[in-house]
Structure formats: structure tokens, C-alpha cells
Enzyme design. Structure first.
Site: not given
Ligand code: AMP
Ligand code: MG
Length: 521
Positions: A192, A100, A122, A134-135, A269-270, A102
Site C-alpha cells: 500500500r 506499532g 501489509k 504472526d505478522g 492508531d487507525n 505488527g
Molecule cells: P488493526 O486493528 O488491524 O489496525 O490492528 C491493531 C494492532 O494489531 C496493530 O498494531 C497491528 O499491527 C496489530 N496486528 C493486527 N493483526 C496482526 C497480525 N496478524 N500480526 C501482528 N500484529 C497484528
Molecule cells: Mg491498524
């Protein structure tokens, strides 16, 4: 100017029943309503004028306080009802369950010129999907996403876009290399834009929960809004949908290979359901041609997401999507046929694309061999991918092989290595290349025009983004603007910017952020 959000996604798909914002599993829901974190001192760093025009925002509006509030999450503007999307996915080949948004929050969809645009922040704060993180997002990764999205678009590569880059005024703790050295960094937010942010993992989520009702709802929603050309009913509709996603995904990968882009984290997920490049994290650009290169240090071991493996991974990801959609089709064969055709079609598209990069218009077995031989040669000594192909526009049919080598000499990182057998292989290759060019009816001038439309002169080299980041950390944003402007016209000669038509400098060879990136952003 007043923005009207459409609320399509949230009115057509199931919502999380809990309103409170804490980390948890969210079953049977496509999203959760959330409120962005209020930034302490938001400042607008950069706007993409092109995206601004695309979505119909006036100059007056983007200069207003309301705009800054919108793109920084400081205030809920107009009728926005922000939400975080729920999705699952396979990460590095393993099932990861619910992931999801995050750290992404959708503001909503708007319509301009009969097109739907979804606006997403983002780095705007935690959501129920933030797990242990931390989002938030840091300035360096946000600069990279903002510049690269726009650079990719201008290169003709399907991609999400980036409207704006804002610094939040808040500090964010990050351990860049995951080596126990965390440091505070500046926080930032990118706004974005995409038709939607639905991913392969959105379908995997419902399918893994055996929630067929919502799986169907999501597929129908996606098709009726974004695949309107599909007029079929029943299972045929979903087969055609899968076929279209496979085609678009394949086309996207061919573009990546054409421009030398390595995504770095091709987890399901990407992977956008629209076949557009999404989630600019530890991506990188090929400097010397090396099919085994990945910028992502998190993937250094297996190099799953290396440059030369991107088509295989796209196919692997499509298998996961096919599995997820299977309950709507209940027949393996049509999905398998699409998957089985992928590799063959990709090979055809790849060689067609490579021939274009060489300015060759005819296609036959001999030309295919020329491509294979070239890819072999490029690995003999470090050879700059972008410069090599760009400089082919210097070659004339009547050149000697020695002329040819001297015209591409600038692309060699160690030209002193181009002697003996390496030099011979180049002479041999150019001899064949010239023979083929002479058989072609296109003139040198015509070919050069064609070459310049597929071989960019400028790409966002890893060290260029890094230089812009280092200045921006000192609140000097001039290089962000310069690179943005440069990369508006990547195929054009731009004499004022000739300094960016250069190989990676030596200092950038082993530098964190330049040749080495992690998912810590
Ligand atoms: P990514 O590989 O960057 O696409 O991230 C994989 C997952 O980790 C996704 O569900 C993102 O929303 C979550 N995520 C990555 N960085 C953060 C962050 N700093 N805070 C919360 N969720 C994160
Ligand atoms: Mg992602």
C-alpha cells in the site's frame, strides 16, 4: 528501472537501538529496522495500473522478477532499508499503550512528480510490534484492502492506495469469528501507498512516554514534509497543524457518509495524520440505510463505530491527538476552540453534502428539514442507500409523487411494505422535494449531471468482495479484475456491468465476510 528510496523517516527520526526482531516494548523510538519474511512461493495476483502510473513504475518493471521480489518482501531491492513504525493508540475508547506495525513493513519513500510516496507491505511478517500475533495477512482481507482502497480513491474519498496484491504461497492460521474454529488460510501481501503512514497514535506514543523531544521532532518532521503550507513558528505552528488535521479528517468523514462507507475500527492508531482512510479491516458498505449498522462483529455490543457515529468518533480521536500535542502548545484554549468548532462545521458540511446528493443548490432551514425527514423515511423500511440516491437522477420536476415513488421503488428491499403510512410519508416527502426542485433554476438535465457526480452507481458491496474472495480461494482471480475495472468509474453508467447495480442478495444478509466481519484478518 532502478528505485531510489529516500530514507527520510529513518534519517530524521529516532531508531530502535536493538536490531534483533522479537516482540517487546520499544521506548524512545519511532521505528525498528526489520526484514520481511521470505514468502515460499510469491505470485502476483493483481496490480493497480493507476497506482503504478502514479508512482512512476514502468510496465517493464512491474513485469520483472525484481518487482515481485519488492512487493512480496522476498528480497531487499535497491537501497531499501525496511522498517516497522512504532505508535500507540486508543482502541475502542481505551488506552492501549504501544501498538506499532505488527504486520506492516515500510519499504521506504520514493519520489515521483515532486510527490513523496511511502511503500508499505501489509502481511510481510513479524516485527517487534507483533505482540502475540504472526505478522501475516490472509488472502480474503488483502483482496478487501486492495479493491476497497482503489474503489474509494475512484469515488473521490481520501485514502491510502494499493499498488499490488500478492499471494505468498504460505498458509496462515485464523479463527475468523473468534469462536474456537481456526483454519488454515492462504497468506497474501498488499503493497500500500500513502504520503506517509504516520497516525494519531504516532504522536500519542511519545506524548504518553513524556518524550517531548521526540514528540516535537515527529511534529516538525510531519509538518516540514507534509504540511509545507504551514509557515508559522513556535506553538502557532502546532496549533495550525492540528487545525489542518481536524479539517482534513472532517472532510474525509463527510465523504464516508456520502458514499455509505463504515470504517469499522476507528481506533486512534487507525487514523492517518493526512486525513486519509487507512487500515481496511472489518469495514463495510451500507446496503439498507441504517445509521446503527457496523460490519465489525468485535464491536457488535456497543456499536461504537457504527455508520451514524463516525463523526463523533473522529472528534473523540481528535481530542486524543490534541492531548498528545498539548506539550508543544502548552495552552488548552486554541486546541479546544478547534475541537469545539468541529461539530458545527461538520453539521454544515454534512447538510451541504446531503443537499448535493439531492441535487438542491439552495440552502435554507426548510431544506435542512427535508434532509432530516429523508433520513427518517429511509429507515421506515429497508431501503438501499446507493440505489435510492442514484435513482434520484430519474426524477423530473414535473413528475407526480407516484411517479417518484415508482422510480425509487427498486431501492426497497421489501417493496410490499411500502403501503399505508410508509407510502404516505414518501408521498409527503416527494411533494416537498418537487416543490423545492421547481423553485430551483437548474434544469432537470443539469441536475442529473450534478447528481451523477456525487451519487455513485457502483460501490464495493460487501457481497461483491466476498464473491471475489471465494473465487480467489480457488485460484480464480477473474472477479478481482472485473470489480477493479468496474470500480474505476463508479459514477458512470456501465451497461455491461448493470448486474452490479443491485441490492444485496438474500444469501448475503447474514453471511460471515459479507455482513459480518471481525478483526481476524
Ligand atoms: P488493526 O486493528 O488491524 O489496525 O490492528 C491493531 C494492532 O494489531 C496493530 O498494531 C497491528 O499491527 C496489530 N496486528 C493486527 N493483526 C496482526 C497480525 N496478524 N500480526 C501482528 N500484529 C497484528
Ligand atoms: Mg491498524
Amino acid at each position: 528501472m532502478s528505485i531510489q528510496f529516500l530514507h527520510k523517516f529513518t534519517t530524521n527520526l529516532p531508531s530502535d537501538t536493538i536490531e534483533e526482531n522479537y516482540t517487546r516494548q520499544v521506548p524512545k523510538a519511532a521505528f525498528s529496522f526489520v526484514t520481511p519474511k521470505i514468502p515460499s512461493q510469491p505470485k502476483l495476483i493483481h496490480i493497480s495500473k493507476e497506482v503504478q502510473n502514479l508512482i512512476g513504475f514502468s510496465d517493464e518493471f512491474v513485469q520483472s522478477e525484481t518487482f515481485l521480489k519488492l512487493v512480496s518482501g522476498a528480497e531487499i531491492v535497491s537501497n531499501a532499508k525496511p522498517f516497522a513504525m512504532n505508535y500507540a493508540g486508543h482502541q475502542f475508547g481505551n488506552w492501549a499503550g504501544q501498538l506499532g506495525d505488527g504486520r506492516a513493513i515500510v519499504l521506504g519513500e520514493i519520489e515521483n512528480n515532486n510527490q513523496i510516496f511511502t511503500l508499505q507491505l501489509k502481511g510481510a511478517g513479524a516485527t517487534p510490534y507483533s505482540r502475540r500475533a504472526d505478522g501475516l495477512a490472509v488472502l480474503r482481507s488483502s483482496i478487501r484492502e486492495h479493491l476497497c482502497s482503489e474503489a474509494m480513491f475512484n469515488l473521490g474519498v481520501p485514502t491510502t492506495r494499493s499498488l499490488s496484491l500478492v499471494s505468498t504461497g504460505d498458509e496462515v492460521l485464523r479463527d475468523v469469528m473468534y469462536n474456537g474454529n481456526p483454519a488454515m488460510e492462504k497468506g497474501a501481501i498488499v503493497c500500500r501507498i500513502a504520503p506517509s503512514f504516520i497516525r494519531f497514535g504516532s504522536f500519542e506514543l511519545f506524548s504518553s512516554q513524556n518524550d517531548i523531544e521526540n514528540l516535537k521532532l515527529l511534529a516538525d518532521y510531519t509538518i516540514s514534509n507534509y504540511y509545507t503550507e504551514i509557515q508559522l513558528e513556535g506553538k502557532e505552528k502546532y496549533i495550525e497543524f492540528f487545525n489542518s488535521v481536524a479539517e482534513k479528517t472532517r472532510e474525509m468523514i463527510v465523504h464516508w457518509q456520502r458514499v455509505g462507507f463504515v470504517h469499522g475500527v476507528m481506533n486512534t492508531d487507525n487514523m492517518s495524520i493526512h486525513g486519509i482512510t487507512i487500515d481496511y479491516g472489518p469495514y463495510g458498505w451500507l446496503e439498507d440505510y441504517n445509521p446503527n449498522w457496523t460490519p465489525n462483529t468485535t464491536d457488535a455490543e456497543g456499536k461504537r463505530y457504527r455508520f451514524g457515529n463516525q463523526a463523533n468518533i473522529a472528534l473523540w480521536n481528535l481530542y486524543q491527538l490534541a492531548n498528545a500535542l498539548y506539550p508543544l502548545v502548552e495552552e488548552a484554549e486554541p486546541l479546544e476552540t478547534i475541537l469545539n468548532n468541529f461539530a458545527k462545521k461538520y453539521d454544515e458540511d454534512f447538510s451541504e453534502m446531503m443537499l448535493k446528493k439531492l441535487g438542491i443548490t439552495s440552502k435554507n432551514e426548510e431544506n435542512d428539514k427535508l434532509i432530516q425527514q429523508l433520513l427518517y423515511n429511509l429507515e421506515q423500511t429497508e431501503t438501499d442507500f446507493t440505489i435510492f440516491f442514484r435513482n434520484l437522477n430519474q426524477i423530473n420536476k414535473e413528475d407526480s409523487v407516484e411517479d417518484c415513488v415508482s422510480k425509487i421503488n427498486f431501492s426497497f428491499y421489501k417493496s410490499e411494505e411500502v403501503t399505508g403510512i410508509i407510502l404516505e410519508t414518501w408521498h409527503f416527502w416527494f411533494a416537498q422535494y418537487l416543490t423545492i426542485l421547481k423553485e430551483e433554476t437548474t434544469s432537470d438535465d443539469e441536475r442529473k449531471l450534478q447528481l451523477n457526480s456525487v451519487n455513485p452507481k457502483y460501490v464495493l458491496r460487501n457481497y461483491m468482495a466476498q464473491m471475489a474472495i471465494e473465487l480467489a480461494e480457488k485460484e480464480n482471480y477473474s472477479l478481482i479484475d472485473e470489480l477493479y475495472t468496474l470500480l474505476l468509474n463508479p459514477y458512470d453508467e456501465q451497461p455491461d456491468f448493470e448486474k452490479w447495480f443491485a441490492k444485496r442478495p438474500d444469501w448475503a444478509r447474514q453471511k460471515i465476510g459479507s455482513s459480518m466481519l471481525s478483526c481476524s484478518s
